[in-house]
Design an enzyme around this catalytic site. Structure first.
Site, short mmCIF file in Angstrom:
data_model
loop_
_atom_site.label_atom_id
_atom_site.label_comp_id
_atom_site.label_asym_id
_atom_site.label_seq_id
_atom_site.Cartn_x
_atom_site.Cartn_y
_atom_site.Cartn_z
N ASN A 94 1.10 -1.39 0.14
CA ASN A 94 -0.09 0.01 -0.05
C ASN A 94 0.68 1.26 -0.01
O ASN A 94 1.76 1.38 1.08
CB ASN A 94 -1.08 -0.09 1.30
CG ASN A 94 -1.84 1.26 1.24
OD1 ASN A 94 -1.44 2.37 1.05
ND2 ASN A 94 -3.25 0.75 1.72
N HIS A 97 1.16 6.38 1.81
CA HIS A 97 2.01 7.16 2.47
C HIS A 97 3.20 7.78 1.85
O HIS A 97 3.73 8.69 2.32
CB HIS A 97 2.24 6.50 3.85
CG HIS A 97 0.96 6.12 4.76
ND1 HIS A 97 -0.08 7.11 5.05
CD2 HIS A 97 0.37 5.02 5.06
CE1 HIS A 97 -0.74 6.65 5.60
NE2 HIS A 97 -0.62 5.25 5.69
N ARG A 128 3.51 18.80 1.61
CA ARG A 128 4.23 20.15 1.01
C ARG A 128 3.42 20.57 -0.20
O ARG A 128 3.94 21.65 -0.89
CB ARG A 128 5.62 19.79 0.74
CG ARG A 128 6.44 19.84 1.93
CD ARG A 128 6.70 21.33 2.39
NE ARG A 128 7.61 21.46 3.54
CZ ARG A 128 8.99 21.49 3.31
NH1 ARG A 128 9.37 21.73 2.10
NH2 ARG A 128 9.64 21.74 4.48
N HIS A 148 -5.43 3.63 -1.68
CA HIS A 148 -6.81 4.04 -1.03
C HIS A 148 -7.34 5.42 -1.42
O HIS A 148 -6.60 6.30 -0.91
CB HIS A 148 -6.68 3.87 0.40
CG HIS A 148 -8.08 3.88 1.23
ND1 HIS A 148 -8.37 3.61 2.43
CD2 HIS A 148 -9.22 4.54 0.72
CE1 HIS A 148 -9.54 4.03 2.85
NE2 HIS A 148 -10.30 4.48 1.99
N ARG A 174 -9.31 8.04 -0.69
CA ARG A 174 -10.34 8.45 0.27
C ARG A 174 -11.14 9.43 -0.08
O ARG A 174 -10.78 10.41 -0.96
CB ARG A 174 -9.35 8.91 1.43
CG ARG A 174 -8.68 7.75 2.32
CD ARG A 174 -8.01 8.12 3.70
NE ARG A 174 -9.22 8.32 4.54
CZ ARG A 174 -9.61 7.57 5.51
NH1 ARG A 174 -8.67 6.38 5.73
NH2 ARG A 174 -10.44 7.75 6.28
N ARG A 207 -6.84 12.80 1.30
CA ARG A 207 -5.93 13.35 2.15
C ARG A 207 -4.42 12.71 1.69
O ARG A 207 -3.64 13.35 1.93
CB ARG A 207 -6.10 12.69 3.71
CG ARG A 207 -6.03 11.34 3.91
CD ARG A 207 -6.15 10.97 5.35
NE ARG A 207 -7.45 11.19 5.85
CZ ARG A 207 -7.91 10.76 7.01
NH1 ARG A 207 -7.09 9.69 7.53
NH2 ARG A 207 -9.10 10.69 7.50
N HIS A 208 -4.52 11.76 1.04
CA HIS A 208 -3.12 11.15 0.26
C HIS A 208 -3.29 11.14 -1.09
O HIS A 208 -2.95 11.99 -1.87
CB HIS A 208 -2.42 10.23 1.37
CG HIS A 208 -3.32 9.24 1.61
ND1 HIS A 208 -4.22 8.44 0.90
CD2 HIS A 208 -3.61 8.44 2.89
CE1 HIS A 208 -5.06 7.56 1.58
NE2 HIS A 208 -4.54 7.62 3.01
N GLU A 266 -8.54 0.42 -2.91
CA GLU A 266 -9.52 0.56 -1.43
C GLU A 266 -10.39 1.76 -1.68
O GLU A 266 -9.86 2.80 -2.05
CB GLU A 266 -8.54 0.45 -0.57
CG GLU A 266 -7.72 -0.65 -0.02
CD GLU A 266 -6.89 -0.43 1.26
OE1 GLU A 266 -6.10 -1.45 1.59
OE2 GLU A 266 -6.80 0.72 1.48
N THR A 307 -6.71 6.31 10.27
CA THR A 307 -6.58 5.43 9.42
C THR A 307 -8.06 4.42 9.52
O THR A 307 -8.95 4.59 10.44
CB THR A 307 -5.45 4.39 9.28
OG1 THR A 307 -5.36 3.45 8.38
CG2 THR A 307 -5.24 3.84 10.95
N THR A 308 -8.32 3.36 8.73
CA THR A 308 -9.50 2.81 8.61
C THR A 308 -9.55 1.91 10.07
O THR A 308 -8.54 1.42 10.44
CB THR A 308 -9.45 1.58 7.42
OG1 THR A 308 -8.89 2.29 6.48
CG2 THR A 308 -10.69 1.05 7.20
N GLU A 327 -11.09 -9.40 3.04
CA GLU A 327 -9.76 -9.07 3.73
C GLU A 327 -10.23 -8.84 5.26
O GLU A 327 -10.99 -7.92 5.51
CB GLU A 327 -9.30 -7.76 3.15
CG GLU A 327 -7.93 -7.44 3.66
CD GLU A 327 -7.31 -5.95 3.28
OE1 GLU A 327 -7.33 -6.06 1.91
OE2 GLU A 327 -6.56 -5.66 4.03
N HIS A 344 -3.72 -4.88 7.57
CA HIS A 344 -3.69 -3.66 8.62
C HIS A 344 -2.87 -3.46 9.87
O HIS A 344 -3.06 -4.65 10.74
CB HIS A 344 -5.31 -3.24 9.20
CG HIS A 344 -5.54 -1.87 8.99
ND1 HIS A 344 -4.91 -1.21 10.33
CD2 HIS A 344 -5.89 -0.69 8.37
CE1 HIS A 344 -5.27 0.12 10.22
NE2 HIS A 344 -5.88 0.48 8.96
N GLY A 353 1.20 -1.64 4.25
CA GLY A 353 1.61 -0.24 3.93
C GLY A 353 2.39 0.57 4.64
O GLY A 353 3.64 0.81 4.57
#
Ligand code: PXP
Length: 251
Positions: free
Chosen positions: A14, A17, A25, A50, A52, A56-57, A77, A107-108, A158, A198, A220
């Site tokens: 994953n 991150h 930045r 993922h 989201r 956010r990422h 995801e 996180t989830t 999963e 996870h 991840g």
């Protein structure tokens, strides 16, 4: 142990991150496709990301570019929403794992309540399947949820290992591992492929990977965090080389 046995459990890396660092930045680096290629070079069997709802990422453009990478299996995801369904059907990753999402969570936090929203989940999985995408459901290792997942018509679940990963006391860890083992047996009995993920780290992964029947693990945060450490020496070296220039006199 033979190589074949060693490779029994597949690894989905994953890369969310990597995007977290970039988003901190608003830069164009680090590049997600480069990260995906490097993860593959390290032995990742496929790439997980993922998208989201709060972005956010991973961003939409990342998802689009990742899903166009030739020869790399993508596992997306996402929340079980119409917006995400529309995006997934357009991008067509090989796999989609439906996860619960709360805006405030780091996180989830838990598995999807499939039993509590069976009709909606069944509908979304059916639409994914009709686009040639293999749906999976991220669930807690609970008998009701596993039964509901099978009833929703998916081939893959999963199991959430977050609780296992958080426990410290060895007897509690053993209880949670037994719950995971029973969930794998139940899932397989219902004809499901059982994956897990996870909170897994180099320290705690072995007991989960050793559960007979576990097919794939999605990992991840620990991998990306470790990548910072194993890559830091080289990264500093590169910067020192880039600084080796003559002073340019100012006019
Ligand atoms: N599996 C699922 C369904 C997830 O939502 C996540 C986190 O995005 C992971 C696996 C990976 O968890 P971690 O980053 O803790 O390894």
């Amino acid at each position: 142990m033979t190589d074949r046995e060693r490779a029994r459990v597949l690894l989905g890396v994953n890369i969310d991150h990597v995007a977290t660092v970039r988003q901190a930045r608003g830069t164009t680096y680090p590049d997600l496709l480069e990260a995906a290629s490097l993860a593959r070079s390290g032995g990742a069997d496929y790439i997980t990301f993922h998208l989201r709802e709060d972005r956010r990422h991973i961003q939409d453009e990342d998802a689009r570019r990742l899903c166009q990478m030739p020869g790399v299996r993508m596992n997306m995801e996402m929340a079980a929403t119409t917006e995400m369904l529309r995006i997934a059907c357009a991008l067509k990753p090989e796999d989609v794992c439906l996860v619960p999402e709360k805006r405030q969570e780091l996180t989830t936090e838990g598995g999807l309540d499939v039993a509590g929203q069976l009709a909606a989940i069944t509908g979304i999985c059916g639409e994914l399947r009709s686009e040639g995408i293999r749906p999976a459901l991220f669930i807690d290792p609970e008998p009701d949820q596993i039964r509901a997942a099978a009833a929703a018509g998916v081939q893959v679940v999963e199991l959430h290992t977050g609780r296992y990963a958080e426990l410290r006391e060895s007897s509690a860890v053993e209880v949670e591992l037994s719950r995971l083992r029973r969930a794998v047996v139940q899932g397989q009995g219902l004809g499901l492929q059982v994956n897990a993920g996870h909170g897994l780290t180099v320290e705690n992964v072995a007991s989960v990977a050793a559960i007979p029947g576990v097919a794939e693990l999605n990992i991840g945060h620990a991998i990306i965090a470790r990548a910072v450490m194993v890559g830091l020496v080289e990264s500093v070296r590169e910067m020192k080389v880039a600084m080796q220039v003559e002073a340019i006199p100012q006019p």
